[in-house]
Design an enzyme around this catalytic site. Structure first.
Site, short mmCIF file in Angstrom:
data_model
loop_
_atom_site.label_atom_id
_atom_site.label_comp_id
_atom_site.label_asym_id
_atom_site.label_seq_id
_atom_site.Cartn_x
_atom_site.Cartn_y
_atom_site.Cartn_z
N THR A 141 4.76 0.85 -4.70
CA THR A 141 4.28 -0.58 -4.88
C THR A 141 4.61 -0.81 -6.27
OG1 THR A 141 2.97 -0.61 -2.81
CG2 THR A 141 2.48 -2.31 -4.36
N LYS A 196 0.94 -1.27 0.19
CA LYS A 196 -0.14 -0.16 0.18
C LYS A 196 0.92 1.38 0.01
CE LYS A 196 -3.88 -2.33 2.44
NZ LYS A 196 -4.62 -2.34 1.31
N CYS A 197 1.81 1.26 -0.65
CA CYS A 197 2.77 2.42 -0.76
C CYS A 197 2.83 2.94 -2.10
CB CYS A 197 4.20 1.53 -0.42
SG CYS A 197 5.57 2.92 -0.70
N GLY A 198 3.36 4.19 -2.32
CA GLY A 198 3.25 4.76 -3.49
C GLY A 198 4.42 4.15 -4.46
#
Length: 208
Positions: free
Chosen positions: A64, A60-62
């Site tokens: 990803t 759930k990361c920018g």
């Protein structure tokens, strides 16, 4: 009494900061064993002679979307000896909250990931895994893991030969060049033993 109390506070503070955590004593990241996605032991020693890329990941990361580039890289260079290990971590804003099973399903469904995925690991702080304690404090490229998708490149000789931050995409020219250079390096020949017996733990006992 005040001095004793102050000393106690300082002692607790040092312990909380990890100041009393001893060094691992390792000479290579390949000396460590971590858990695979299925919970089994995964010894990094099996990758000696290959080029190994360790990436702390999150779903759930920018960053990803870098999973896609990492998979492309793995597909293109696996036959040359490149291995990528995805090491999920929930250390940054809880951006990897799922179970190991959830993570595997997410990676395969969204990015077609076929490179090995590990179990979730703590890469910073007091509970930092020994592997990352070595990488961030004892390797030639020290410094805290700054965010998800930091990348440690390990050469065929088992030594860390490069480190790249989250903003370095898998298709970045300097990143690709570092991987190609590591792949081009010769596989080191095993050291000749003339006067010793090898112990079960892999060390050599010299006879006199």
């Amino acid at each position: 009494v005040g001095i004793v109390a102050l000393g106690a506070v300082l002692l607790v503070t040092c312990r909380a900061s990890g100041a009393d955590i001893p060094p691992t004593g390792a000479k290579s990241p390949l000396e460590f064993t971590i858990k695979a996605n299925d919970g089994s032991d995964h010894a990094l020693a099996q990758y000696r002679g290959k080029v190994l890329l360790l990436v702390n990941t999150a779903s759930k990361c920018g960053f990803t979307k870098q999973y896609a580039g990492l998979q492309q890289l793995y597909t293109a260079k696996q036959a040359q000896g490149l291995v990528i290990l995805g090491i999920p971590s929930n250390d940054f804003l809880s951006q990897e909250p799922g179970t190991d099973g959830d993570i595997k399903e997410f990676c395969q469904r969204n990015f077609g990931v076929t490179f090995p995925l590990m179990a979730k690991l703590t890469v910073k702080g007091e509970a930092q895994a020994p592997l990352y304690r070595y990488l961030t404090a004892e390797s030639p490229f020290p410094g805290k893991v700054s965010w998800n998708f930091n990348k440690f490149l390990i050469g065929r000789d088992g030594q860390v030969v490069g480190r790249f931050g989250s903003t370095t995409a898998p298709d970045a020219a300097e990143f690709q060049a570092a991987i190609d250079a590591a792949l081009a390096a010769q596989v080191p020949a095993p050291a000749a033993s003339t006067t010793g017996d090898v112990k079960s733990n892999g060390t050599t006992e010299t006879k006199h």
